[in-house]
Design a protein around this motif. Structure first.
Motif, PDB file in Angstrom:
ATOM      1  N   ARG A  82       0.829  -1.208   0.000  1.00 54.50           N
ATOM      2  CA  ARG A  82       0.000   0.000   0.000  1.00 54.50           C
ATOM      3  C   ARG A  82       0.860   1.253   0.000  1.00 54.50           C
ATOM      4  NH1 ARG A  82      -4.337  -2.170   4.446  1.00 54.50           N
ATOM      5  NH2 ARG A  82      -5.581  -3.443   3.034  1.00 54.50           N
ATOM      6  N   GLU A  83       1.983   1.231   0.708  1.00 57.22           N
ATOM      7  CA  GLU A  83       2.915   2.363   0.683  1.00 57.22           C
ATOM      8  C   GLU A  83       3.434   2.590  -0.735  1.00 57.22           C
ATOM      9  OE1 GLU A  83       6.112   1.848   3.517  1.00 57.22           O
ATOM     10  OE2 GLU A  83       4.678   1.333   5.094  1.00 57.22           O
ATOM     11  N   ALA A  84       3.737   1.515  -1.415  1.00 57.02           N
ATOM     12  CA  ALA A  84       4.225   1.627  -2.791  1.00 57.02           C
ATOM     13  C   ALA A  84       3.153   2.230  -3.700  1.00 57.02           C
ATOM     14  CB  ALA A  84       4.666   0.258  -3.307  1.00 57.02           C
ATOM     15  N   LEU A  85       1.926   1.764  -3.559  1.00 63.13           N
ATOM     16  CA  LEU A  85       0.834   2.312  -4.360  1.00 63.13           C
ATOM     17  C   LEU A  85       0.626   3.792  -4.051  1.00 63.13           C
ATOM     18  CD1 LEU A  85      -1.378   1.956  -6.440  1.00 63.13           C
ATOM     19  CD2 LEU A  85      -2.842   1.018  -4.648  1.00 63.13           C
ATOM     20  N   ALA A 123       0.133   2.326 -14.282  1.00 64.15           N
ATOM     21  CA  ALA A 123       0.771   1.492 -13.252  1.00 64.15           C
ATOM     22  C   ALA A 123      -0.095   1.432 -11.995  1.00 64.15           C
ATOM     23  CB  ALA A 123       2.164   2.036 -12.929  1.00 64.15           C
ATOM     24  N   ALA A 124      -0.622   2.571 -11.588  1.00 63.76           N
ATOM     25  CA  ALA A 124      -1.494   2.594 -10.407  1.00 63.76           C
ATOM     26  C   ALA A 124      -2.731   1.727 -10.633  1.00 63.76           C
ATOM     27  CB  ALA A 124      -1.896   4.033 -10.079  1.00 63.76           C
ATOM     28  N   THR A 125      -3.288   1.805 -11.824  1.00 69.52           N
ATOM     29  CA  THR A 125      -4.450   0.977 -12.147  1.00 69.52           C
ATOM     30  C   THR A 125      -4.096  -0.504 -12.063  1.00 69.52           C
ATOM     31  OG1 THR A 125      -5.391   2.706 -13.537  1.00 69.52           O
ATOM     32  CG2 THR A 125      -6.161   0.456 -13.927  1.00 69.52           C
ATOM     33  N   ALA A 126      -2.936  -0.876 -12.571  1.00 67.46           N
ATOM     34  CA  ALA A 126      -2.503  -2.278 -12.519  1.00 67.46           C
ATOM     35  C   ALA A 126      -2.340  -2.770 -11.080  1.00 67.46           C
ATOM     36  CB  ALA A 126      -1.190  -2.443 -13.277  1.00 67.46           C
ATOM     37  N   LEU A 151       8.540  -1.927 -11.599  1.00 69.35           N
ATOM     38  CA  LEU A 151       8.199  -0.511 -11.752  1.00 69.35           C
ATOM     39  C   LEU A 151       9.353   0.360 -11.263  1.00 69.35           C
ATOM     40  CD1 LEU A 151       6.177   1.664 -12.533  1.00 69.35           C
ATOM     41  CD2 LEU A 151       5.091   1.354 -10.289  1.00 69.35           C
ATOM     42  N   HIS A 152       9.972  -0.027 -10.172  1.00 70.98           N
ATOM     43  CA  HIS A 152      11.153   0.688  -9.665  1.00 70.98           C
ATOM     44  C   HIS A 152      12.244   0.734 -10.733  1.00 70.98           C
ATOM     45  CE1 HIS A 152      15.228   0.390  -7.895  1.00 70.98           C
ATOM     46  NE2 HIS A 152      14.825   1.471  -7.265  1.00 70.98           N
ATOM     47  N   THR A 153      12.507  -0.404 -11.356  1.00 71.86           N
ATOM     48  CA  THR A 153      13.526  -0.480 -12.403  1.00 71.86           C
ATOM     49  C   THR A 153      13.163   0.418 -13.580  1.00 71.86           C
ATOM     50  OG1 THR A 153      14.112  -2.730 -11.742  1.00 71.86           O
ATOM     51  CG2 THR A 153      14.729  -2.053 -13.981  1.00 71.86           C
ATOM     52  N   ALA A 154      11.908   0.386 -13.988  1.00 70.56           N
ATOM     53  CA  ALA A 154      11.468   1.224 -15.109  1.00 70.56           C
ATOM     54  C   ALA A 154      11.640   2.704 -14.788  1.00 70.56           C
ATOM     55  CB  ALA A 154      10.011   0.920 -15.455  1.00 70.56           C
ATOM     56  N   LEU A 155      11.257   3.100 -13.591  1.00 68.68           N
ATOM     57  CA  LEU A 155      11.404   4.508 -13.200  1.00 68.68           C
ATOM     58  C   LEU A 155      12.878   4.902 -13.116  1.00 68.68           C
ATOM     59  CD1 LEU A 155       8.560   4.712 -10.549  1.00 68.68           C
ATOM     60  CD2 LEU A 155       8.632   5.914 -12.741  1.00 68.68           C
ATOM     61  N   THR A 156      13.711   3.990 -12.668  1.00 69.97           N
ATOM     62  CA  THR A 156      15.147   4.252 -12.617  1.00 69.97           C
ATOM     63  C   THR A 156      15.696   4.475 -14.023  1.00 69.97           C
ATOM     64  OG1 THR A 156      15.365   2.984 -10.573  1.00 69.97           O
ATOM     65  CG2 THR A 156      17.374   3.337 -11.847  1.00 69.97           C
ATOM     66  N   HIS A 157      15.231   3.698 -14.985  1.00 69.23           N
ATOM     67  CA  HIS A 157      15.650   3.879 -16.384  1.00 69.23           C
ATOM     68  C   HIS A 157      15.208   5.241 -16.904  1.00 69.23           C
ATOM     69  CE1 HIS A 157      17.078  -0.246 -17.563  1.00 69.23           C
ATOM     70  NE2 HIS A 157      16.598  -0.444 -16.355  1.00 69.23           N
ATOM     71  N   ILE A 158      14.009   5.665 -16.523  1.00 68.59           N
ATOM     72  CA  ILE A 158      13.519   6.969 -16.959  1.00 68.59           C
ATOM     73  C   ILE A 158      14.406   8.080 -16.413  1.00 68.59           C
ATOM     74  CG2 ILE A 158      11.602   8.627 -16.690  1.00 68.59           C
ATOM     75  CD1 ILE A 158       9.716   6.134 -16.872  1.00 68.59           C
ATOM     76  N   THR A 159      14.884   7.939 -15.178  1.00 67.21           N
ATOM     77  CA  THR A 159      15.727   8.976 -14.586  1.00 67.21           C
ATOM     78  C   THR A 159      17.068   9.086 -15.301  1.00 67.21           C
ATOM     79  OG1 THR A 159      16.775   7.545 -12.913  1.00 67.21           O
ATOM     80  CG2 THR A 159      14.707   8.618 -12.307  1.00 67.21           C
ATOM     81  N   ARG A 160      17.489   8.025 -15.952  1.00 64.94           N
ATOM     82  CA  ARG A 160      18.786   8.007 -16.625  1.00 64.94           C
ATOM     83  C   ARG A 160      18.702   8.425 -18.087  1.00 64.94           C
ATOM     84  NH1 ARG A 160      20.358   2.389 -13.840  1.00 64.94           N
ATOM     85  NH2 ARG A 160      20.866   3.239 -11.801  1.00 64.94           N
ATOM     86  N   THR A 161      17.492   8.716 -18.542  1.00 70.33           N
ATOM     87  CA  THR A 161      17.285   9.122 -19.929  1.00 70.33           C
ATOM     88  C   THR A 161      17.828  10.539 -20.118  1.00 70.33           C
ATOM     89  OG1 THR A 161      15.303   7.772 -20.043  1.00 70.33           O
ATOM     90  CG2 THR A 161      15.545   9.473 -21.702  1.00 70.33           C
TER      91      THR A 161
END
Length: 138
Positions: free
Chosen positions: A61-64, A85-88, A126-136
Motif C-alpha cells: 500500500r505504501e508503494a501504491l 501502473a497505479a491501475t494495474a 516498476l522501480h527499475t522502469a522509473l530508474t531507467h527513466i531517470t537516466r534518460t
C-alpha cells in the motif's frame, strides 16, 4: 500485475527510444523520487517473504501511495505511465491481511502468497522502469 507493469515499462522504453516521449527534467526528478520510495517500500524477495502478511500488505500500500503521489505531480506521458501502473496495482486495495471474524469485509479478500509475490515483483519492476527513466538524457 507483474506482466502488466512489464508491458507498461516496455511501452515506455519504446516511446523514449523512438523519441515520442521527451523526458523532461521534471519527469526525471519525479521518477527518481518515486523509484526511491518504491525501493524503500518493497525490499528484496528474501526480506519481504519473511515479513508477516500484514506488513507485506502495508508495504504494498505504501508503494501504491508513492505511485499516486508521483502521478499528482506530473502531466503528459509520465502521468499516463504512472496512472496505468497505479491501475494495474489496484487489486492491492481490495486485499486484507486480517481474518474476517465472520463479519463484513467490504469486499476485501485475503490474497495468496503468490499474489503477494506477484505484486511485490511488479513494484520491483516498476522501480527499475522509473530508474531507467531517470537516466534518460535529451
Amino acid at each position: 500485475m507483474r506482466t502488466i507493469i512489464e508491458d507498461l515499462a516496455g511501452q515506455a522504453e519504446q516511446q523514449i527510444r523512438d523519441q515520442a516521449w521527451q523526458v523532461s527534467d521534471t519527469d526525471r526528478a519525479v521518477a527518481a523520487k518515486a523509484a526511491a520510495e518504491l525501493d524503500a517500500a518493497v525490499g528484496p524477495p528474501a526480506v519481504q517473504e519473511t515479513l508477516a502478511v500484514i506488513d507485506r500488505l502495508a508495504h504494498l500500500r505504501e508503494a501504491l501511495a508513492a505511485v499516486a503521489l508521483a502521478l499528482a505531480h506530473v502531466h503528459g506521458r509520465l502521468a499516463w505511465f504512472l496512472g496505468a501502473a497505479a491501475t494495474a496495482l489496484t487489486p492491492v486495495l481490495h486485499w486484507r491481511a486480517l481474518p474476517d471474524d465472520n463479519g463484513p469485509t467490504f469486499g476485501t479478500i485475503a490474497p495468496t502468497p503468490q499474489q503477494y509475490q506477484d505484486a511485490e515483483d511488479a513494484i520491483r519492476h516498476l522501480h527499475t522502469a522509473l530508474t531507467h527513466i531517470t537516466r534518460t538524457t535529451d
